[in-house]
Design a protein around this motif. Structure first.
Motif, PDB file in Angstrom:
ATOM      1  N   LYS A 100      42.074  50.591  45.965  1.00 56.61           N
ATOM      2  CA  LYS A 100      40.734  50.480  46.536  1.00 56.61           C
ATOM      3  C   LYS A 100      39.740  51.325  45.747  1.00 56.61           C
ATOM      4  O   LYS A 100      38.624  50.869  45.419  1.00 56.61           O
ATOM      5  CB  LYS A 100      40.764  50.910  48.000  1.00 56.61           C
ATOM      6  N   THR A 115      40.049  52.223  42.652  1.00 57.55           N
ATOM      7  CA  THR A 115      39.901  51.620  41.326  1.00 57.55           C
ATOM      8  C   THR A 115      38.885  50.483  41.357  1.00 57.55           C
ATOM      9  O   THR A 115      38.007  50.378  40.479  1.00 57.55           O
ATOM     10  CB  THR A 115      41.267  51.073  40.834  1.00 57.55           C
ATOM     11  N   LEU A 116      38.961  49.592  42.373  1.00 54.20           N
ATOM     12  CA  LEU A 116      38.037  48.471  42.491  1.00 54.20           C
ATOM     13  C   LEU A 116      36.589  48.966  42.701  1.00 54.20           C
ATOM     14  O   LEU A 116      35.652  48.473  42.055  1.00 54.20           O
ATOM     15  CB  LEU A 116      38.458  47.564  43.647  1.00 54.20           C
ATOM     16  N   GLU A 117      36.406  49.945  43.567  1.00 53.24           N
ATOM     17  CA  GLU A 117      35.064  50.500  43.828  1.00 53.24           C
ATOM     18  C   GLU A 117      34.490  51.112  42.558  1.00 53.24           C
ATOM     19  O   GLU A 117      33.289  50.978  42.260  1.00 53.24           O
ATOM     20  CB  GLU A 117      35.133  51.536  44.951  1.00 53.24           C
ATOM     21  N   LYS A 153      35.164  50.261  39.470  1.00 56.06           N
ATOM     22  CA  LYS A 153      34.811  49.194  38.524  1.00 56.06           C
ATOM     23  C   LYS A 153      33.455  48.559  38.884  1.00 56.06           C
ATOM     24  O   LYS A 153      32.646  48.251  38.010  1.00 56.06           O
ATOM     25  CB  LYS A 153      35.914  48.122  38.507  1.00 56.06           C
ATOM     26  N   TYR A 159      45.123  44.634  47.960  1.00 55.79           N
ATOM     27  CA  TYR A 159      45.114  45.898  47.207  1.00 55.79           C
ATOM     28  C   TYR A 159      46.489  46.185  46.575  1.00 55.79           C
ATOM     29  O   TYR A 159      46.565  46.779  45.504  1.00 55.79           O
ATOM     30  CB  TYR A 159      44.686  47.052  48.109  1.00 55.79           C
ATOM     31  N   ILE A 195      46.626  44.458  43.303  1.00 47.93           N
ATOM     32  CA  ILE A 195      45.954  45.241  42.251  1.00 47.93           C
ATOM     33  C   ILE A 195      46.860  46.359  41.776  1.00 47.93           C
ATOM     34  O   ILE A 195      47.011  46.606  40.569  1.00 47.93           O
ATOM     35  CB  ILE A 195      44.615  45.819  42.770  1.00 47.93           C
ATOM     36  N   VAL A 228      41.609  43.651  37.894  1.00 46.97           N
ATOM     37  CA  VAL A 228      40.377  44.062  38.569  1.00 46.97           C
ATOM     38  C   VAL A 228      39.169  43.340  37.986  1.00 46.97           C
ATOM     39  O   VAL A 228      38.285  42.872  38.713  1.00 46.97           O
ATOM     40  CB  VAL A 228      40.189  45.596  38.476  1.00 46.97           C
ATOM     41  N   ASN A 229      39.074  43.240  36.676  1.00 45.94           N
ATOM     42  CA  ASN A 229      37.934  42.553  36.039  1.00 45.94           C
ATOM     43  C   ASN A 229      37.878  41.077  36.436  1.00 45.94           C
ATOM     44  O   ASN A 229      36.797  40.515  36.634  1.00 45.94           O
ATOM     45  CB  ASN A 229      38.011  42.692  34.515  1.00 45.94           C
ATOM     46  N   ILE A 270      38.926  39.884  39.265  1.00 44.78           N
ATOM     47  CA  ILE A 270      38.457  39.870  40.658  1.00 44.78           C
ATOM     48  C   ILE A 270      36.919  39.948  40.705  1.00 44.78           C
ATOM     49  O   ILE A 270      36.262  39.196  41.436  1.00 44.78           O
ATOM     50  CB  ILE A 270      39.086  41.032  41.452  1.00 44.78           C
ATOM     51  N   ILE A 271      36.361  40.850  39.905  1.00 45.94           N
ATOM     52  CA  ILE A 271      34.896  41.005  39.896  1.00 45.94           C
ATOM     53  C   ILE A 271      34.238  39.723  39.396  1.00 45.94           C
ATOM     54  O   ILE A 271      33.227  39.272  39.952  1.00 45.94           O
ATOM     55  CB  ILE A 271      34.493  42.216  39.035  1.00 45.94           C
ATOM     56  N   TYR A 299      34.339  37.269  42.117  1.00 45.55           N
ATOM     57  CA  TYR A 299      33.408  37.686  43.170  1.00 45.55           C
ATOM     58  C   TYR A 299      31.990  37.237  42.815  1.00 45.55           C
ATOM     59  O   TYR A 299      31.267  36.674  43.641  1.00 45.55           O
ATOM     60  CB  TYR A 299      33.472  39.211  43.339  1.00 45.55           C
TER      61      TYR A 299
END
Length: 738
Positions: free
Chosen positions: A502, A504-506, A508, A537, A540, A547-548, A550-551, A554
């Motif tokens: 979590k 790590t995602l925030e 990024k 999570y 991930i 992660v990239n 996912i963004i 999104y």
């Protein structure tokens, strides 16, 4: 002069020595005129040249005399059996009649000859004794069970004599029959010495290199083995002497065949067979003290060496149906090596060596008439037995059905529930060992975590500092301790990983100067196929989701929603089914197979368990109905068929051309759950002019589909090409042949 032509000089020398030996062994049971009449009969038969040599070129009279010596010396049979053996060839060849033999020597001798002639007739009708004929064979001997004993002795003699015979095909046939027919029969009748000899000689002739490999290894390690046995025996000897017991001890090594079976079963080299040693303690006990002194010796041995309770065999309290009495226990000797210890009396030892003839002799019954009660009981056993060869195996004593007993390399004993795995054992020793376990060495062989343990296994756990508990471990552990510790550790690991993922995602999002909408992220998580946020999570953390990526997804979803575009309807591949009608023709019933020795046109079918097609390596299996079933060499049932029914295996290979002959093949395809992928796959198949799609059945689960496709193809080459094309479809993860 005629007699000299019938016997070679060497055979003549053998004749005189064998005749003297037979008189020595059976003289007391022969009637007054038996010797004189038999001698005259054999001279006349030799002079007439009516008795031919067998397929190995052996003189039949010499061979029968050798068999008579075995029957007399190693089984303990007397007059009727010996005369029956010596006279049956003359009756079979027509030199004399069964009636004349009955008149000269009595009905007892004639009855045995009748049975032996019947055997020959059965062999003439069916050269290869298959399992179905096996029952008929045994029942045909039920009139006089002594015939079975003579059969076994004759096969032992034949196996001893044919080592230098140039007729390789006949020798292999004799050796195979010895292994799957005569050795189990000898075991059933308690003739353990002859049974071991049959098995060893059969292995020598059928698998020459393996036999001599083991024999050479035994010879190379003999000195060390003898030293070990002496070191094991010495303290036992002292304790037995102190207890006032009269005895002698023999150390022996397992038979070559027995060692080979261990190597096959455990999948290990010679060095990995851990119970090569066997010690036999033979007590000189009066009959009324036999059991007491055997258990006394047992107590002395198990006080000195740790016993394996699973390997206790008590045939003292309840003897085997064939009269065998003994105590068997496997103990851990010095250096962590297993040693089998057999405890019996002199009387029991003779029964074990010579079978039931000795058993009834000890009961005080003289002559062959004392065998009647035993022969009747064996006849009943055979009449009620299943026709399968396994019915002839020894009865297995299964103690402690709900528990297994496992040893560490140091000899410490652990008790676990039935079905326990390597991982259960590791957690039983210590939680930290279980958490870091990556496998084990069981009886010297590397095995995986999920390997089920058997009583008596010696287990060395292998660990790694990088190993951590996995969720799938819960699918195969059986002990509550292992299950509890795995769940507890997984929760701790998951909580740490979820928090880290979590963060790590925030980070990024922040690095790319983006703010995310929680609602859009939740919709994205569901779209990606995750059931809950924790699994997302965890993906991930496990690096199964970047992660990239996912963004990017999104932002794409956010843009689509902001522009108010209609979302493309997502269609699942669930329940996509197709059934194609197929012409009712036989796709392979042409001479595309050559079976055994260049035979074509035989009735065969392709086995459904492995669906062989043109180009596969195959073999034939003769079914009970007489037809032949064709299996792939890598069929999951092949190993079992070849080990249990080697005599029903025939060679088979493809011939001719495969063009125009099609075979049904099932393919299992796994991919992302999207109907477009299935459409692409069916399109590829339909474009192939010589491949027909018969049916498709699709199931989907958790974002994946699993499809079963049945296609008709010509050969393995076209099948492999098709599989390669299907694998190129985007979204296909796996393609396997069924």
């Amino acid at each position: 002069m005629e007699e000299a032509l019938f016997f070679t000089p060497e055979e003549h020398r053998q004749l005189i020595a064998l005749y003297k030996k037979i008189l020595q062994l059976s003289g007391e049971t022969l009637l007054k005129d038996d010797c004189h009449k038999l001698k005259n009969h054999l001279i006349a038969a030799a002079s007439s040249k009516s008795i031919p040599r067998n397929v190995f070129g052996m003189n039949s009279i010499i061979k029968d005399m050798q068999t008579a010596v075995i029957v007399s010396e190693e089984i303990g049979m007397r007059r009727a059996s010996i005369l029956g053996i010596m006279l049956h060839e003359s009756v079979k060849c027509g030199f004399c009649s069964l009636e004349s033999v009955q008149q000269e020597y009595g009905e007892d001798v004639a009855g045995i000859i009748r049975g032996l002639v019947k055997i020959n007739e059965l062999y003439t009708k069916s050269p290869t004794i298959e399992s179905e004929n096996f029952r008929n064979l045994l029942l045909s001997f039920a009139e006089d069970m002594r015939v079975i004993l003579i059969m076994i002795a004759d096969r032992v003699n034949l196996m001893r004599q044919i080592k230098d015979c140039p007729n390789e095909e006949a020798r292999l046939e004799v050796a195979n029959e010895a292994a799957y027919l005569y050795a189990p029969l000898a075991h059933k009748l308690g003739l353990y010495k002859l049974k071991s000899e049959l098995e060893d000689l059969s292995l020598k002739y059928t698998q020459h290199d393996i036999y001599y490999h083991i024999k050479d290894k035994l010879n190379a390690t003999k000195a060390a083995r003898d030293r070990y046995i002496d070191a094991f025996i010495e303290p036992v000897r002292r304790k037995l002497e102190e207890a006032g017991l009269k005895f002698h001890i023999k150390g022996r090594t397992k038979s070559i065949h027995s060692i080979y079976q261990k190597m096959k079963k455990q999948g290990c080299p010679f060095e990995g067979v851990y119970d090569l040693f066997a010690i036999r303690i033979i007590l000189d006990s009066p009959i009324d003290k036999e059991k007491q002194e055997c258990w006394q010796a047992y107590s002395i041995v198990t006080d000195m060496y740790l016993p394996n309770p699973k390997r206790l065999r008590d045939w003292l309290s309840v003897p085997k149906s064939n009269g065998y009495e003994s105590l068997h226990i496997t103990v851990m000797g010095p250096e962590g090596k297993w040693v089998e210890v057999q405890i019996r009396t002199e009387r029991m030892d003779e029964i074990a060596e010579k079978g039931l003839a000795a058993h009834w002799r000890y009961k005080g019954i003289k002559g062959e008439t004392g065998l009647d009660e035993w022969l009747n009981s064996i006849r009943e056993t055979l009449e009620n037995a299943d026709s399968d060869m396994e019915a002839m195996d020894q009865f297995k004593l299964d103690l402690y059905k709900d528990e297994v007993f496992v040893f560490t390399p140091k000899g410490d004993l652990y008790k676990l529930p039935q079905g326990a795995t390597i991982l259960d054992f590791a957690f039983t020793i210590h939680t930290s060992i279980g958490s870091r376990c990556i496998g084990a060495r069981v009886n010297g062989k590397n095995v995986p975590l999920r390997q089920t343990l058997n009583s008596g296994d010696q287990v060395e756990i292998i660990t790694s500092s990088t190993q951590t508990p996995k969720r799938d471990w819960l699918n195969f552990v059986t002990t509550s301790k292992a299950r509890t510790k795995i769940r507890q550790t997984l929760k701790e690991i998951a909580a740490k990983q979820t928090q880290f993922a979590k963060e790590t995602l925030e980070r990024k999002f922040k690095n790319r100067k983006l703010e995310y909408d929680e609602a859009i992220l939740m919709r994205l998580i569901r779209k990606l196929g995750y059931k809950n946020v924790t699994d997302f999570y965890q993906g991930i953390a496990d690096e199964t989701m970047d992660v990239n990526t996912i963004i990017d997804k999104y932002l794409e979803l956010q843009k689509r929603e902001s522009e108010q575009r209609d979302e493309i309807t997502y269609r699942s591949a669930e329940a996509y089914n197709l059934q194609q009608p197929v012409e009712g023709k036989d796709y392979y019933k042409d001479d595309v197979l050559v079976i055994d020795q260049n035979l074509k046109g035989l009735d065969f079918t392709l086995a459904r368990c492995c669906n062989p097609i043109y180009g596969d390596e195959v073999f034939g299996f003769v079914s009970i109905s007489g037809g032949i079933k064709i299996h792939r060499c890598d069929c999951p049932n092949a190993k079992d068929m070849k080990s249990r029914f080697p005599y029903r295996i025939v060679r088979a290979k493809w011939a001719g051309k495969s063009q125009g002959k099609q075979y049904p093949i099932t393919l299992r395809i796994v991919g992302h759950d999207d109907i477009g992928i299935v459409t692409n796959i069916t399109s590829i198949i339909n474009k192939e002019s010589d491949i027909l799609l018969r049916s498709i059945s699709i199931d989907s689960h958790d974002g994946l589909f699993s499809g079963m496709l049945t296609v008709m193809v010509d050969d393995t080459g076209k099948l492999e090409a098709l599989i390669k094309k299907i694998k190129t479809v985007k979204g296909v993860k796996q393609v396997n042949r069924g």
